[in-house]
Design a protein around this motif. Structure first.
Motif, PDB file in Angstrom:
ATOM      1  N   MET A  47       0.829  -1.206   0.000  1.00 14.12           N
ATOM      2  CA  MET A  47       0.000   0.000   0.000  1.00 14.12           C
ATOM      3  C   MET A  47       0.862   1.254   0.000  1.00 14.12           C
ATOM      4  SD  MET A  47      -3.124  -0.956   2.555  1.00 14.12           S
ATOM      5  CE  MET A  47      -4.464  -1.999   1.981  1.00 14.12           C
ATOM      6  N   TRP A  51       0.917   4.172  -2.933  1.00 10.81           N
ATOM      7  CA  TRP A  51       0.805   5.613  -2.669  1.00 10.81           C
ATOM      8  C   TRP A  51       1.959   6.368  -3.335  1.00 10.81           C
ATOM      9  CZ3 TRP A  51      -2.371   9.299  -0.881  1.00 10.81           C
ATOM     10  CH2 TRP A  51      -3.513   8.901  -0.165  1.00 10.81           C
TER      11      TRP A  51
ATOM     12  N   LYS B  48      -0.812   6.376 -14.169  1.00 10.07           N
ATOM     13  CA  LYS B  48      -1.869   7.218 -13.612  1.00 10.07           C
ATOM     14  C   LYS B  48      -3.172   7.024 -14.389  1.00 10.07           C
ATOM     15  CE  LYS B  48      -1.617  10.679 -10.923  1.00 10.07           C
ATOM     16  NZ  LYS B  48      -1.939  10.735  -9.467  1.00 10.07           N
ATOM     17  N   VAL B  51      -4.852   3.600 -13.652  1.00  8.22           N
ATOM     18  CA  VAL B  51      -5.525   3.517 -12.347  1.00  8.22           C
ATOM     19  C   VAL B  51      -6.801   4.369 -12.345  1.00  8.22           C
ATOM     20  CG1 VAL B  51      -5.295   4.009  -9.878  1.00  8.22           C
ATOM     21  CG2 VAL B  51      -3.394   2.984 -11.107  1.00  8.22           C
ATOM     22  N   PHE B  64      -9.453  -4.236  -2.919  1.00 10.80           N
ATOM     23  CA  PHE B  64      -9.007  -3.904  -1.563  1.00 10.80           C
ATOM     24  C   PHE B  64     -10.052  -4.292  -0.527  1.00 10.80           C
ATOM     25  CE2 PHE B  64      -6.046  -1.063  -3.896  1.00 10.80           C
ATOM     26  CZ  PHE B  64      -4.891  -1.681  -3.446  1.00 10.80           C
ATOM     27  N   LEU B  67      -9.575  -7.957  -0.165  1.00  9.70           N
ATOM     28  CA  LEU B  67      -8.310  -8.239   0.520  1.00  9.70           C
ATOM     29  C   LEU B  67      -8.442  -8.017   2.028  1.00  9.70           C
ATOM     30  CD1 LEU B  67      -5.206  -8.787   0.353  1.00  9.70           C
ATOM     31  CD2 LEU B  67      -4.910  -6.325   0.128  1.00  9.70           C
ATOM     32  N   LEU B  68      -9.024  -6.881   2.404  1.00  9.07           N
ATOM     33  CA  LEU B  68      -9.086  -6.568   3.834  1.00  9.07           C
ATOM     34  C   LEU B  68     -10.059  -7.492   4.560  1.00  9.07           C
ATOM     35  CD1 LEU B  68      -8.814  -2.724   3.362  1.00  9.07           C
ATOM     36  CD2 LEU B  68      -7.090  -4.206   4.371  1.00  9.07           C
ATOM     37  N   HIS B  70     -10.708 -10.593   3.659  1.00  9.75           N
ATOM     38  CA  HIS B  70      -9.992 -11.872   3.685  1.00  9.75           C
ATOM     39  C   HIS B  70      -8.951 -11.876   4.805  1.00  9.75           C
ATOM     40  CE1 HIS B  70      -8.863 -15.521   1.339  1.00  9.75           C
ATOM     41  NE2 HIS B  70      -7.655 -15.319   1.848  1.00  9.75           N
ATOM     42  N   MET B  71      -8.232 -10.745   4.930  1.00  4.80           N
ATOM     43  CA  MET B  71      -7.209 -10.629   5.972  1.00  4.80           C
ATOM     44  C   MET B  71      -7.835 -10.695   7.358  1.00  4.80           C
ATOM     45  SD  MET B  71      -4.730  -7.676   4.450  1.00  4.80           S
ATOM     46  CE  MET B  71      -3.620  -7.558   5.867  1.00  4.80           C
ATOM     47  N   GLY B 103      -6.134   0.800   6.606  1.00  7.37           N
ATOM     48  CA  GLY B 103      -5.815   0.405   5.229  1.00  7.37           C
ATOM     49  C   GLY B 103      -6.971   0.694   4.293  1.00  7.37           C
ATOM     50  N   SER B 106      -7.241   4.396   3.782  1.00  7.67           N
ATOM     51  CA  SER B 106      -6.114   4.869   2.981  1.00  7.67           C
ATOM     52  C   SER B 106      -6.317   4.567   1.495  1.00  7.67           C
ATOM     53  CB  SER B 106      -4.841   4.216   3.517  1.00  7.67           C
ATOM     54  OG  SER B 106      -3.814   4.297   2.576  1.00  7.67           O
ATOM     55  N   MET B 107      -6.765   3.345   1.187  1.00  8.44           N
ATOM     56  CA  MET B 107      -6.951   2.972  -0.214  1.00  8.44           C
ATOM     57  C   MET B 107      -8.138   3.705  -0.837  1.00  8.44           C
ATOM     58  SD  MET B 107      -4.495   1.088  -1.200  1.00  8.44           S
ATOM     59  CE  MET B 107      -3.477   2.122  -0.170  1.00  8.44           C
ATOM     60  N   TRP B 109      -9.116   6.673  -0.022  1.00 10.98           N
ATOM     61  CA  TRP B 109      -8.629   8.030  -0.246  1.00 10.98           C
ATOM     62  C   TRP B 109      -7.741   8.082  -1.494  1.00 10.98           C
ATOM     63  CZ3 TRP B 109      -4.636  10.968   3.293  1.00 10.98           C
ATOM     64  CH2 TRP B 109      -4.602  12.307   2.923  1.00 10.98           C
ATOM     65  N   LEU B 110      -6.816   7.113  -1.600  1.00 10.54           N
ATOM     66  CA  LEU B 110      -5.903   7.091  -2.743  1.00 10.54           C
ATOM     67  C   LEU B 110      -6.686   6.996  -4.057  1.00 10.54           C
ATOM     68  CD1 LEU B 110      -2.977   6.966  -3.774  1.00 10.54           C
ATOM     69  CD2 LEU B 110      -3.097   4.493  -3.587  1.00 10.54           C
ATOM     70  N   LEU B 113      -8.491  10.237  -4.820  1.00  2.01           N
ATOM     71  CA  LEU B 113      -7.552  11.251  -5.295  1.00  2.01           C
ATOM     72  C   LEU B 113      -7.330  11.166  -6.810  1.00  2.01           C
ATOM     73  CD1 LEU B 113      -4.602  11.448  -2.728  1.00  2.01           C
ATOM     74  CD2 LEU B 113      -6.280  13.208  -3.285  1.00  2.01           C
ATOM     75  N   GLN B 114      -7.482   9.961  -7.355  1.00  7.86           N
ATOM     76  CA  GLN B 114      -7.243   9.790  -8.795  1.00  7.86           C
ATOM     77  C   GLN B 114      -8.383  10.375  -9.624  1.00  7.86           C
ATOM     78  OE1 GLN B 114      -4.145   8.580  -9.224  1.00  7.86           O
ATOM     79  NE2 GLN B 114      -4.252   8.424  -6.981  1.00  7.86           N
TER      80      GLN B 114
END
Lengths: 130, 116
Positions: A47, A51, B48, B51, B64, B67-68, B70-71, B103, B106-107, B109-110, B113-114
């Motif tokens: 991750m 970023w 860029k 994504v 994601f 993934l989260l 599953h984790m 996480g 964060s993902m 947000w990322l 942002l795109q």
């Protein structure tokens, strides 16, 4: 007639991992768990790099450059091994769920196949890295 | 034996979460490998643009989420099996849950942002 009152015996416990002879399926099962934990540890790193790589030209170049570092390549190979093993063992597990390959003989063979293929894919990653 | 509540999904729901997320991630990884095998990326701009493509962003967001989830099921199983005593186990479960939420935020947000 009343049953004689007996105290249950304590269950035998023997956990010397060096002396227990584990069948190949047990090793695959333990590695599935271990690789899951390794991958979980790799997720924050992934991750962070995502970023960085999307944060600008400079960050993107840094991430690409990182792939040329020996220490980072070692981490990548470890993660490729962990991912390969985890995915293959997971697929094997789900096939067993629907009763494919769940006889002992086939399960042993597929367990060997998972362990060996994962190692082979890690070696492949080693060869592909710059 | 005293009944106690386990955190998060258990039994059939956990089994189902683990497998649906696994299947989605497997398909996603295969598609990703196939795609980059055909069209290797060469620049930051291409990366860029890739994504920010709506379909890719959506697939990544789902990835994601899978993934989260599953984790959470996997790490929770590991902690329930090995972490002793109960206090430490609870603390570690809270720590993992907080980490996974961070996480996810964060993902999200990322990816957002795109698209600004």
């Amino acid at each position: 007639m009343e049953k004689p009152h007996t105290r249950p015996l304590p269950r035998p416990l023997f956990l010397n991992l060096l002396q227990i002879q584990m069948p190949v399926g047990a090793i695959t099962s333990i590695l599935h768990r271990l690789t899951g934990v390794v991958l979980a540890a790799g997720v924050p790193l992934g991750m962070f790099l995502l970023w960085r790589s999307l944060g600008g030209e400079e960050g993107f170049a840094q991430v690409v450059e990182l792939l040329h570092h020996r220490a980072f390549q070692a981490v990548v190979v470890l993660l490729v091994w962990a991912l390969s093993h985890h995915v293959l063992a997971g697929v094997r597990h789900m096939l067993t769920d629907i009763n494919i390959g769940s006889t002992l003989h086939k399960a042993r063979r597929s367990a060997w196949a998972v362990n060996l293929t994962a190692a082979a894919l890690a070696l492949l990653a080693l060869g592909v890295l710059p | 034996m005293t009944p106690h509540r386990r955190p998060g999904p258990t039994g059939l729901p956990a089994w189902l979460v683990q497998r649906t997320s696994a299947v989605y991630m497997l398909l996603f990884l295969v598609a990703l490998l196939a795609f980059f095998g055909w069209h290797p990326l060469h620049s930051y701009a291409e990366w860029k643009r890739w994504v920010a493509h709506p379909a890719i962003s959506l697939a990544l967001a789902l990835f994601f989420a899978a993934l989260l989830a599953h984790m959470w099921v996997g790490l929770r199983d590991v902690l329930l099996d090995y972490a002793r005593p109960a206090g430490l186990r609870r603390a570690l479960l809270v720590l993992v849950a907080l980490g996974l939420c961070t996480g996810a935020a964060s993902m999200a947000w990322l990816l957002a942002l795109q698209h600004v």
